[in-house]
Design an enzyme around this catalytic site. Structure first.
Site, short mmCIF file in Angstrom:
data_model
loop_
_atom_site.label_atom_id
_atom_site.label_comp_id
_atom_site.label_asym_id
_atom_site.label_seq_id
_atom_site.Cartn_x
_atom_site.Cartn_y
_atom_site.Cartn_z
CE LYS A 1 45.54 -19.95 43.30
NZ LYS A 1 46.56 -19.65 42.26
CB SER B 1 45.77 -16.11 41.37
OG SER B 1 46.55 -17.24 41.10
CB SER C 1 49.61 -17.12 40.44
OG SER C 1 48.96 -16.23 39.56
#
Length: 510
Positions: A120, A200, A224
């Site tokens: 990420k 996210s 998330s």
């Protein structure tokens, strides 16, 4: 940056890039780009199976990197343009080649040797930009690798690149949809382009669902990892707070932030977790792991389900019982945590921790503080189409680290007390939840949750997950329960098998 991504992916999609291992009989179907490499199905092969193929000389890390790049070129850069990838590392192929040479010389670092993974884009990499999706941080490279990054490198993983995300872990504006960032644009759910890609860690979820890498790293403050894992029909591990260091990860709220793996199987999630946290989380993966286990579920959570989800959840309960678990009902247990319980602590923690990160890890950035980022966005509004109310509100907070315990501890203590009470009253080892019903409670408590595929609704195109929430540091047990269920249910279906709009680009043309 995007031009570099396109160039790398198109290069990988060229004919012959997979070497000589793929025979005509093993070739991927015309509608599926690069799914099979040397007879290995990238959607279903586990990390141990890939390692076995490499150990036998039938597969190389370079071939894996090339295959994933080809899929990215066909589905993310062109074709449906899922937009899961923020940046690809130019060094990845050379690193894979070096790891292949290490293996040939008899040196294997561990169970991730030569395995390509994605991070990420808030996980720090000292050789690649780390932006959290912010246009104000475009091109900025941190001073150091995050601990997570370094542990993966030490384990022999190939960091293939960075995945798109909701900007600043979703903390920009309440109107901003999941998976959107001013720098990366909108991530698209591969199962149904009209569905949300989840929280996210959206890019990590979509990329993993599409086999753009063997696995990915997400981060969670509240939902998330779990949300995009459900949206991508994945196994996600929201880890115990503090189990894995967050040093070098661009923060949201350090009192609650955790990193964790996202994978297509429980085996891979457990293998990844071992590299991140230390230890072996695969030892408890047994088809009999549910025998003698007591599991509780919340009657309120079950009662809130629609007909299709309810049928899936009830089938799951029956399956768990058939596999040896005792499943008991509890009432009105965790419904008070339906919202973001950490809300009061986030603005102050975000401002203070972001300002520290910018000072320590990004001293050369053009922005030095959250206030600078807010002002930069005001001067470049073309990408801020949803506003930045949460950033502006956070910038008005004191931004003092001294306030962290007083703001976070009441929420954490309340959540832990309630989860502990439910487990004690039911004499249960874990709490099972339909989908994300108790994601906020577990996040507030800092307790772990493992989510895995439960099934599909809406005509078989919308994934639904089954979560196992447990006490602190119970990841090994939760993974065992999830594994036993997975091995009996065999639920997961790749998105390319159900979404006819996933038309590939360069691979099919090549």
């Amino acid at each position: 940056m995007r031009a570099r991504l396109v160039a790398l992916a198109v290069l990988a999609a060229m004919p012959g890039v997979f070497g000589t291992g793929t025979t005509a009989a093993q070739a991927p179907p015309a509608q599926e780009c690069g799914r099979f490499v040397g007879g290995v199905d990238l959607q279903t092969a586990t990390i141990p199976e890939l390692e076995a193929e490499m150990a036998a000389g039938r597969l190389t890390s370079v071939e894996l990197v090339d295959a994933y790049l080809a899929r990215i070129g066909a589905y993310d850069v062109s074709g449906p343009k899922l937009n899961a990838i923020r940046e690809l590392r130019e060094e990845a192929r050379a690193e894979a080649e070096a790891l292949d040479q290490e293996r040939a010389a008899g040196s294997v670092r561990g169970p991730l040797h030569g395995i390509p993974v994605l991070l990420k884009d808030n996980v720090g990499t000292a050789d690649t930009p780390t932006t959290a999706g912010s246009q104000a941080l475009e091109g900025v490279i941190p001073e150091h690798d995050a601990v997570v990054t370094q542990r993966l490198r030490d384990a022999g993983a190939v960091i293939l690149g960075k995945a798109n995300l909701s900007e600043f872990a979703g903390w920009v504006d309440l109107d901003m949809p999941p998976g959107y960032s001013s720098l990366g644009g909108q991530v698209v759910n591969a199962y149904d382009f009209d569905l949300s890609p989840g929280g996210s860690s959206a890019g990590s979820g979509v990329a993993t669902s599409m086999a753009f890498a063997t696995a990915a790293i997400g981060t969670e403050t509240s939902g998330s990892i779990l949300n995009p894992s459900q949206a991508g029909s994945l196994v996600g591990v929201k880890t115990t707070h503090g189990l894995i260091p967050t040093d070098g990860i661009l923060p949201l709220a350090p009192s609650f932030d955790v990193p964790g793996p996202m994978a297509r199987s429980v085996t891979d999630a457990a293998t990844m977790l071992g590299a991140l946290a230390g230890g072996d989380y695969t030892t408890g993966l047994s088809p009999t792991a549910l025998q003698g286990v007591r599991l509780a579920y919340d009657s309120d959570a079950r009662g809130s389900l629609g007909d299709e989800e309810l049928a899936l959840f009830d089938e799951a309960i029956a399956r768990l019982e058939r596999l040896g678990a005792t499943v008991v009902e509890v009432e009105n247990s965790l419904s008070q945590f339906a919202g973001l319980a950490e809300l009061a602590a986030i603005p102050n923690e975000f401002k203070a921790s972001l300002n520290r990160y910018l000072a320590e890890e990004m001293p050369a950035a053009g922005v030095k503080t959250l206030g600078d980022i807010v002002e930069y966005n005001r001067q470049h509004p073309e990408r801020m189409k949803y506003g930045q109310d949460l950033l502006e509100a956070s910038d008005l907070s004191p931004g003092l680290e001294a306030l962290f315990p007083a703001q976070a501890e009441p929420t954490r203590a309340l959540a832990r007390e309630e989860i502990d009470r439910v487990l004690a009253d039911a004499d249960a080892d874990a709490i099972i939840t339909p989908g994300l019903a108790h994601a906020n409670a577990g996040a507030a408590a800092g307790y772990p949750t493992v989510i895995e595929p439960l099934g599909y609704v809406a005509g078989g195109t919308e994934p639904v997950g089954l979560s196992f929430l447990g006490p602190m540091n119970s990841e090994a047990g939760l993974l065992g329960y999830a594994y036993a269920y997975e091995q009996d249910a065999h639920v997961r279906v790749p998105p390319t098998d159900v979404n006819p709009e996933l038309v590939p680009g360069a691979c099919a043309a090549g």
